[in-house]
Design a protein around this motif. Structure first.
Motif, PDB file in Angstrom:
ATOM      1  N   ALA A 296       1.033  -1.040   0.032  1.00  0.00           N
ATOM      2  CA  ALA A 296      -0.165  -0.040  -0.087  1.00  0.00           C
ATOM      3  C   ALA A 296       0.929   1.214   0.099  1.00  0.00           C
ATOM      4  CB  ALA A 296      -0.828   0.053   1.059  1.00  0.00           C
ATOM      5  N   VAL A 297       0.865   2.000  -0.976  1.00  0.00           N
ATOM      6  CA  VAL A 297       1.794   3.029  -1.324  1.00  0.00           C
ATOM      7  C   VAL A 297       0.947   4.412  -1.281  1.00  0.00           C
ATOM      8  CG1 VAL A 297       3.587   4.434  -2.826  1.00  0.00           C
ATOM      9  CG2 VAL A 297       3.323   1.658  -2.785  1.00  0.00           C
ATOM     10  N   LEU A 298       0.959   5.159  -0.254  1.00  0.00           N
ATOM     11  CA  LEU A 298       0.608   6.498  -0.260  1.00  0.00           C
ATOM     12  C   LEU A 298       1.049   7.639  -0.760  1.00  0.00           C
ATOM     13  CD1 LEU A 298      -1.655   8.294   1.430  1.00  0.00           C
ATOM     14  CD2 LEU A 298       0.062   8.665   3.208  1.00  0.00           C
ATOM     15  N   ASP A 299       0.292   8.041  -1.860  1.00  0.00           N
ATOM     16  CA  ASP A 299       0.647   9.620  -2.570  1.00  0.00           C
ATOM     17  C   ASP A 299       0.602  10.616  -1.753  1.00  0.00           C
ATOM     18  OD1 ASP A 299       0.983  11.329  -4.183  1.00  0.00           O
ATOM     19  OD2 ASP A 299       0.282  10.317  -6.052  1.00  0.00           O
ATOM     20  N   GLU A 300       1.261  11.196  -1.036  1.00  0.00           N
ATOM     21  CA  GLU A 300       0.861  12.157  -0.191  1.00  0.00           C
ATOM     22  C   GLU A 300       0.479  13.601  -0.937  1.00  0.00           C
ATOM     23  OE1 GLU A 300       4.396  13.085   2.069  1.00  0.00           O
ATOM     24  OE2 GLU A 300       4.259  11.310   3.143  1.00  0.00           O
ATOM     25  N   SER A 301       0.791  13.631  -2.597  1.00  0.00           N
ATOM     26  CA  SER A 301       0.215  14.679  -3.041  1.00  0.00           C
ATOM     27  C   SER A 301      -0.905  14.640  -3.217  1.00  0.00           C
ATOM     28  CB  SER A 301       1.246  14.803  -4.339  1.00  0.00           C
ATOM     29  OG  SER A 301       0.841  13.732  -5.111  1.00  0.00           O
ATOM     30  N   THR A 302      -1.743  13.694  -3.232  1.00  0.00           N
ATOM     31  CA  THR A 302      -3.199  13.566  -3.438  1.00  0.00           C
ATOM     32  C   THR A 302      -3.999  12.721  -2.316  1.00  0.00           C
ATOM     33  OG1 THR A 302      -2.962  11.180  -4.428  1.00  0.00           O
ATOM     34  CG2 THR A 302      -2.964  12.911  -5.771  1.00  0.00           C
ATOM     35  N   ASN A 303      -3.024  12.440  -1.435  1.00  0.00           N
ATOM     36  CA  ASN A 303      -3.526  11.797  -0.043  1.00  0.00           C
ATOM     37  C   ASN A 303      -4.606  10.528  -0.440  1.00  0.00           C
ATOM     38  OD1 ASN A 303      -3.925  11.545   2.664  1.00  0.00           O
ATOM     39  ND2 ASN A 303      -5.921  12.623   2.657  1.00  0.00           N
ATOM     40  N   GLU A 304      -3.889   9.804  -1.298  1.00  0.00           N
ATOM     41  CA  GLU A 304      -4.531   8.631  -1.774  1.00  0.00           C
ATOM     42  C   GLU A 304      -3.562   7.361  -1.854  1.00  0.00           C
ATOM     43  OE1 GLU A 304      -7.544  10.219  -5.224  1.00  0.00           O
ATOM     44  OE2 GLU A 304      -5.769   9.623  -5.699  1.00  0.00           O
ATOM     45  N   TYR A 305      -4.181   5.952  -1.321  1.00  0.00           N
ATOM     46  CA  TYR A 305      -3.527   4.609  -1.299  1.00  0.00           C
ATOM     47  C   TYR A 305      -3.422   4.147  -2.745  1.00  0.00           C
ATOM     48  CZ  TYR A 305      -2.246   4.641   3.419  1.00  0.00           C
ATOM     49  OH  TYR A 305      -1.768   4.864   4.990  1.00  0.00           O
ATOM     50  N   ASN A 306      -2.709   3.467  -3.173  1.00  0.00           N
ATOM     51  CA  ASN A 306      -2.591   2.687  -4.207  1.00  0.00           C
ATOM     52  C   ASN A 306      -2.178   1.353  -3.985  1.00  0.00           C
ATOM     53  OD1 ASN A 306      -2.974   4.143  -6.824  1.00  0.00           O
ATOM     54  ND2 ASN A 306      -1.749   5.482  -5.756  1.00  0.00           N
ATOM     55  N   ILE A 307      -3.067   0.273  -3.812  1.00  0.00           N
ATOM     56  CA  ILE A 307      -2.641  -1.097  -3.109  1.00  0.00           C
ATOM     57  C   ILE A 307      -2.411  -2.147  -4.474  1.00  0.00           C
ATOM     58  CG2 ILE A 307      -3.650  -3.074  -1.662  1.00  0.00           C
ATOM     59  CD1 ILE A 307      -5.236  -0.922  -0.299  1.00  0.00           C
ATOM     60  N   THR A 308      -1.425  -2.803  -4.288  1.00  0.00           N
ATOM     61  CA  THR A 308      -1.106  -3.782  -5.242  1.00  0.00           C
ATOM     62  C   THR A 308      -0.935  -5.170  -4.558  1.00  0.00           C
ATOM     63  OG1 THR A 308      -0.041  -2.079  -6.749  1.00  0.00           O
ATOM     64  CG2 THR A 308       0.354  -4.533  -7.036  1.00  0.00           C
ATOM     65  N   PHE A 309      -1.575  -6.113  -4.998  1.00  0.00           N
ATOM     66  CA  PHE A 309      -1.382  -7.469  -4.875  1.00  0.00           C
ATOM     67  C   PHE A 309      -0.771  -8.513  -5.597  1.00  0.00           C
ATOM     68  CE2 PHE A 309      -5.365  -6.231  -2.216  1.00  0.00           C
ATOM     69  CZ  PHE A 309      -4.898  -6.529  -0.998  1.00  0.00           C
ATOM     70  N   THR A 310       0.341  -8.804  -5.356  1.00  0.00           N
ATOM     71  CA  THR A 310       1.208  -9.664  -6.352  1.00  0.00           C
ATOM     72  C   THR A 310       1.173 -11.148  -5.972  1.00  0.00           C
ATOM     73  OG1 THR A 310       2.771  -8.035  -6.634  1.00  0.00           O
ATOM     74  CG2 THR A 310       3.373 -10.349  -7.491  1.00  0.00           C
ATOM     75  N   ILE A 311       0.658 -11.834  -6.844  1.00  0.00           N
ATOM     76  CA  ILE A 311      -0.018 -13.278  -6.424  1.00  0.00           C
ATOM     77  C   ILE A 311       0.814 -14.346  -7.400  1.00  0.00           C
ATOM     78  CG2 ILE A 311      -2.009 -12.407  -5.296  1.00  0.00           C
ATOM     79  CD1 ILE A 311      -3.860 -13.471  -7.857  1.00  0.00           C
ATOM     80  N   GLU A 312       0.500 -15.703  -6.820  1.00  0.00           N
ATOM     81  CA  GLU A 312       1.068 -16.671  -7.605  1.00  0.00           C
ATOM     82  C   GLU A 312      -0.396 -17.674  -7.606  1.00  0.00           C
ATOM     83  OE1 GLU A 312       4.635 -18.418  -7.017  1.00  0.00           O
ATOM     84  OE2 GLU A 312       5.693 -16.959  -7.687  1.00  0.00           O
ATOM     85  N   GLU A 313      -1.028 -17.948  -8.777  1.00  0.00           N
ATOM     86  CA  GLU A 313      -2.023 -18.851  -8.508  1.00  0.00           C
ATOM     87  C   GLU A 313      -1.767 -20.259  -8.500  1.00  0.00           C
ATOM     88  OE1 GLU A 313      -5.760 -16.290 -10.761  1.00  0.00           O
ATOM     89  OE2 GLU A 313      -4.300 -17.395 -12.070  1.00  0.00           O
ATOM     90  N   GLY A 314      -0.793 -20.814  -9.152  1.00  0.00           N
ATOM     91  CA  GLY A 314      -0.514 -22.341  -9.307  1.00  0.00           C
ATOM     92  C   GLY A 314      -1.634 -22.701 -10.294  1.00  0.00           C
TER      93      GLY A 314
END
Length: 787
Positions: A257-275
Motif C-alpha cells: 500500500a503506497v500513499l501518494d502524499e500529493s493526492t492523499n490516496e493509497y494505491n494497493i497492489t497484490f502480487t500473487i501466484e495462482e498455481g
C-alpha cells in the motif's frame, strides 16, 4: 581494622564517588564503588517534592536506613522515581550517613481538551490518550499521545491528520493542555490492482476482499479505509478463495500500500501466484484407533474423487471424523489429511490419517483485540474450555463460528506452549467492527397499499453481549401500518440455544370492503443439531380484527359491534375479533457459503404448525421450501439458483377461517400482486387464500457488464411458476372462483444492488400463464428484506 572504621571508610567512598546525576532524558551517570563494598545510611532527606510529598519519594526508593545498599540500588531508585512521571529531574547522593534525594517536579495537568476534532468526539479521544487531568505533564507521554491520536484518525481513513499541542499555565504549578487537531481530508484508496492473476479478473478478486476502492458512496460504507490489519485479512481472504476453488498452491507474493502524499490516496497492489488448478484424486481413510475402523468413517468424507479441490470440504471432513472418534472415547484424536499430488493430471489424492493423538490440555484461552465484544461472547463459541482436551479441529470450528457472527473484521487463532509440555495456550486475536445499522425499506403494491415504506434500527451485538435487537415501523396508503420488535439471546441460560421473541402489529384496508388488523407475539427457541442443521420451536398468539372499511378508531384499533358500529357482513368473514394460538417446529438446513450473496450451497426448511390451543383457529399446516445455489462459471461469476416450495393446511375441527389459509402471489411468482393468485370472491374480487400451493423458480445472475464488480450491481433473468388451490373456509355472499389447480407462470429480468442502505432489488416480470381474475403487478422493487 575495627568495624566502625570500615563503615566510615565505606560511607566516605560512597560520598565521594557515588553521586548520581540524572538528566530529563533519563541518562544516568554512576561512579561505581567496588563490588565488594556496601554502605548503610541512617536517614533520608528529600528536597523539592512540594506537591508529590516526601513520602511519595521515599516509597519509591529501594534504599532503607539501616540496610546496606550499593550503586545498583541507587540506579533502581532513580528509575522508579522517573517512572512515576512526576519528576523532570532526579539527583541522589550521600552526605555522611544521610541519603539526599533532590527532585524537580513536572507541572501537573489541570485540564485536557481537544480542539479542531469533528470526526472523532472528545470522549473517544480521551479514551485514546494517556495524559489525564491531575496527572503530571510529561513530554514523552504527550508525544506518544500525539501518535495515538494520529493512529485513531488513520483508522477512520484520515492519514493526513496533523496534531499539535498547546499549554496554558493556570498557577500553582498547573497547566491546561490542548491537543489541536487538523483532521485534513479523507485518505482515499485510488486503485486496487492484482498482478499474476489469470483465472480470475480483478473485479472478481476485489469482491472477495474487505478493502474497497473509493467510490461515490464510500463516505457511507467506510470500506475504503486502509489499515495494515485489513490488508493482512485481505491476504487471508484471497488465500481462502483460491484454496476453495481448486488452487492449493496459491500464495500471496506481496501486498503493498503506497500513499501518494500529493493526492492523499493509497494505491494497493497484490502480487500473487495462482498455481495450477487441481481436482480430487483417490480418497481414503486410515484409522489406527482401536474400535474405530476406516469403513466406519468413510461415510463422513465430504471430498469426492473427480470433484474440484476445495479446502472447505477437507475441513468439514476432519471435523466430522474428529467428532465421531471423540464420541467413541478418544478426545485427543487427531485427523491429519495427507495429499498425494499428481503433477501430470493435476489431481490430489487425500488420505485422512486418524490416530489417538498426543495427550494435551488447554491451559487457558487468551483473548486479545476485542474493544467492544465481551470475552464470554467469544469463549462460548469454543467447544472446550480451560482444562479440557485440546483438539485442533475444534479450534478450526471455533474460528469458523466467530467469523460467521459478523462481529469482527478479522479473526485469528494461534497456539502457544503452556507451562508444561502437555499444556497449550489458545490465543484468539480479533478486531471488532460496527454491528449496528439503520435501514429504510421500500416496496410497491399496485392497486393495494401503493408505496410501502419501513424504517428499522438493527443491532447484532447489543452492548457487546452478542444479543440481536431490531425495531421497525412502516406504512403505506389505505391506512396501512406495521410495527415490529424482535429480540434474540443467542445463548439462552448458557446453552447453545437462541431464544427470543417478536412483537408485531399491523393494520390495513381492502378495496373499500373491510378493515383488517392483527397484533400478537411469537416466542421462539432455536437449537443446533449439527453445524448445518437446526430446529426452531415457536409459540404464536395473535389477535385478528375485521371491521367495516374506515371503522378504525383514533387509536388504530377497529370498532366492533359494541362500539355502535353496524355489525354487517362482507363476503369474507363476520366482523369482529378472532384469536389464533399455535405452536410450530421448523427444521432448517443451511450450507450456503455466504448469507448475503450465496454462490454455492443449499438452504432448506420444513415447518409444521398446529393451531388449537384455545382461540378460534383449529388447523394443521405443513410448509417446505428449498433454494439451491451453484456457481455456473467462476470466471464470469455466473450464479444459478433453483427454488421450490409447497404447503398444505387442513382443518382439525370444522372449517378453516379465511386467515388460516395460504395467500399466494408476487412473493412466489413475480409479475403478480402479493395476494394476486388463487381463489377469490366472484363479485368483490377479494383474495380468499387456498389450502395447497406449489411453486418453482429458476434464476441466473451475473455482475452488471461494464461496471466494477465490487460496486455490487448484478443483473438477473428468471422464470417463476406456481399455483394455489383449494378452499375450506366458510364465506358469505357470492360464489368462489379459482379453486382449481391452475398453474401461473412468468418470466422477467432484475437488477440487484448490495447498497450501503441494504440489498436493493428491482424486477420486471411478465405473466405468460394466468387467469382472468388474477391481479398483475409487473414492476416490483424492494429494499432490505421486508418486502
Amino acid at each position: 581494622m575495627k568495624a566502625g572504621s570500615k563503615f566510615l571508610n565505606a560511607v566516605s567512598a560512597v560520598a565521594l564517588s557515588a553521586s548520581v546525576v540524572a538528566s530529563g532524558a533519563g541518562v544516568l551517570v554512576l561512579a561505581s564503588a567496588p563490588a565488594a563494598e556496601a554502605a548503610v545510611i541512617r536517614s533520608v532527606q528529600v528536597h523539592g517534592a512540594q506537591r508529590a510529598g516526601e513520602e511519595a519519594v521515599r516509597s519509591n526508593l529501594t534504599i532503607r536506613p539501616g540496610v546496606s545498599f550499593s550503586n545498583t540500588d541507587i540506579d533502581e531508585s532513580v528509575k522508579r522515581l522517573y517512572s512515576t512521571g512526576y519528576f523532570s529531574d532526579v539527583k541522589i547522593n550521600v552526605s555522611g550517613s544521610t541519603l539526599v534525594v533532590t527532585v524537580s517536579e513536572n507541572q501537573l495537568i489541570n485540564q485536557v481538551v481537544f480542539n479542531g476534532n469533528r470526526k472523532i468526539k472528545d470522549d473517544k479521544l480521551q479514551a485514546v490518550v494517556q495524559t489525564q487531568p491531575l496527572g503530571p505533564y510529561n513530554q514523552s507521554m504527550v508525544n506518544a499521545d500525539i501518535e495515538r491520536i494520529k493512529d485513531a484518525y488513520k483508522a477512520i481513513g484520515r492519514s493526513d491528520v496533523q496534531v499539535t499541542t498547546q499549554t496554558a499555565p493556570v498557577g500553582q504549578g498547573r497547566v491546561n493542555l490542548a491537543f489541536v487537531v487538523n483532521e485534513g481530508d479523507r485518505t482515499k484508496i485510488a486503485n486496487i490492482t492484482f498482478v499474476g492473476n489469470n483465472a480470475y479478473g480483478d473485479g472478481r478478486l476485489k469482491s472477495t476482499i474487505i478493502t474497497k476502492e473509493t467510490g461515490p458512496l464510500s463516505f457511507l460504507t467506510r470500506k475504503d479505509v486502509y489499515s495494515e490489519d485489513k490488508l493482512r485479512a485481505d491476504e487471508d481472504a484471497l488465500r481462502q478463495f483460491y484454496y476453495n476453488h481448486g488452487y492449493p498452491d496459491f500464495r500471496v507474493v506481496s501486498s503493498q500500500a503506497v500513499l501518494d502524499e500529493s493526492t492523499n490516496e493509497y494505491n494497493i497492489t497484490f502480487t500473487i501466484e495462482e498455481g495450477a488448478r487441481y481436482d480430487y484424486g483417490n480418497i481414503n481413510v486410515e484409522s489406527t484407533v482401536s474400535g474405530v475402523t476406516s469403513e466406519d468413517l468413510q461415510g463422513l468424507v465430504e471430498t469426492k474423487s473427480g470433484a474440484v479441490y476445495d479446502a472447505r470440504q477437507i475441513q468439514k471432513t476432519m471435523d466430522a471424523i474428529s467428532k465421531r472418534v471423540a464420541s467413541a472415547g478418544y478426545p485427543f484424536a487427531r485427523v491429519t489429511p495427507r495429499g498425494d499430488r499428481n503433477f501430470e493430471n493435476h489431481t490430489i489424492g487425500v488420505s485422512y490419517m486418524v490416530d489417538q493423538g498426543e495427550r494435551a490440555y488447554v491451559e487457558r484461552i487468551e483473548i486479545r483485540g476485542n474493544t467492544r465484544t465481551r470475552d464470554y461472547v467469544i469463549r462460548r463459541e469454543f467447544d472446550f474450555s480451560e482444562g479440557d482436551a485440546f483438539n485442533q479441529s475444534m479450534v478450526a470450528r471455533a474460528k469458523k463460528r466467530l467469523e460467521a457472527l459478523g462481529y469482527f473484521t478479522s479473526v485469528n487463532i494461534s497456539t502457544a506452549q503452556g507451562s508444561a509440555p502437555d499444556r497449550v495456550v489458545v490465543v484468539v486475536d480479533v478486531e471488532d467492527q460496527s454491528t449496528g445499522s439503520f435501514g429504510i425499506g421500500a416496496g410497491y403494491a399496485a392497486g393495494g397499499d401503493g408505496f410501502l415504506l419501513e424504517a428499522s434500527v438493527e443491532e447484532k451485538n447489543f452492548l457487546g453481549r452478542g444479543q440481536y435487537i431490531r425495531v421497525a415501523a412502516g406504512g403505506g396508503l389505505n391506512n396501512s401500518r406495521t410495527y415490529n420488535v424482535s429480540f434474540t439471546e443467542p445463548y439462552f441460560l448458557g446453552y447453545r440455544l437462541a431464544a427470543g421473541f417478536d412483537l408485531f402489529k399491523s393494520q390495513t384496508s381492502s378495496n373499500d370492503d373491510y378493515d383488517y388488523s392483527e397484533q400478537g407475539v411469537t416466542l421462539r427457541v432455536t437449537a443446533p443439531i449439527t453445524e448445518d442443521l437446526a430446529t426452531t420451536f415457536r409459540y404464536t398468539y395473535k389477535e385478528i380484527k375485521y371491521s367495516e372499511d374506515g371503522a378504525f378508531g383514533d387509536d388504530g384499533i377497529p370498532f366492533t359491534a359494541d362500539d355502535n358500529v353496524s355489525n354487517t357482513y362482507d363476503a369474507l368473514i363476520d366482523h369482529g375479533k378472532y384469536v389464533q394460538s399455535s405452536v410450530s417446529q421448523t427444521l432448517t438446513y443451511n450450507t450456503l457459503d455466504s448469507q448475503t450473496l450465496p454462490r454455492e450451497g443449499i438452504y432448506a426448511s420444513f415447518t409444521h404448525e398446529f393451531a388449537g390451543l384455545g382461540g378460534d383457529s383449529d388447523f394443521y399446516k405443513i410448509t417446505g421450501r428449498a433454494r439451491y445455489f451453484q456457481l455456473l462459471s467462476t470466471e464470469a461469476d455466473l450464479i444459478g439458483q433453483l427454488a421450490v416450495g409447497a404447503g398444505h393446511v387442513f382443518a382439525t375441527n370444522d372449517n378453516l377461517n379465511v386467515f388460516d389459509q395460504f395467500t399466494f402471489g408476487g412473493r412466489q411468482v413475480r409479475g403478480f400482486e402479493n395476494d394476486g393468485i388463487g381463489p377469490r370472491t366472484r363479485d368483490h374480487s377479494d383474495s380468499l387464500g387456498g389450502t395447497t400451493y406449489f411453486n418453482v423458480s429458476a434464476e441466473m445472475s451475473m455482475p452488471m457488464p461494464g461496471i466494477p464488480e465490487d460496486i455490487g450491481l448484478r443483473a438477473a433473468v428468471f422464470a417463476d411458476a406456481g399455483t394455489l388451490f383449494g378452499n375450506d373456509a366458510l364465506t358469505h355472499g357470492d360464489s368462489i372462483e379459482g379453486t382449481g389447480m391452475s398453474w401461473r407462470a412468468s418470466v422477467g429480468v432484475g437488477v440487484m444492488w448490495a447498497s450501503p442502505f441494504g440489498n436493493l432489488r428491482v424486477d420486471y416480470a411478465e405473466p405468460v400463464v394466468k387467469e382472468d381474475f388474477d391481479k398483475k403487478q409487473q414492476f416490483r422493487f424492494s429494499m432490505a428484506n421486508q418486502f
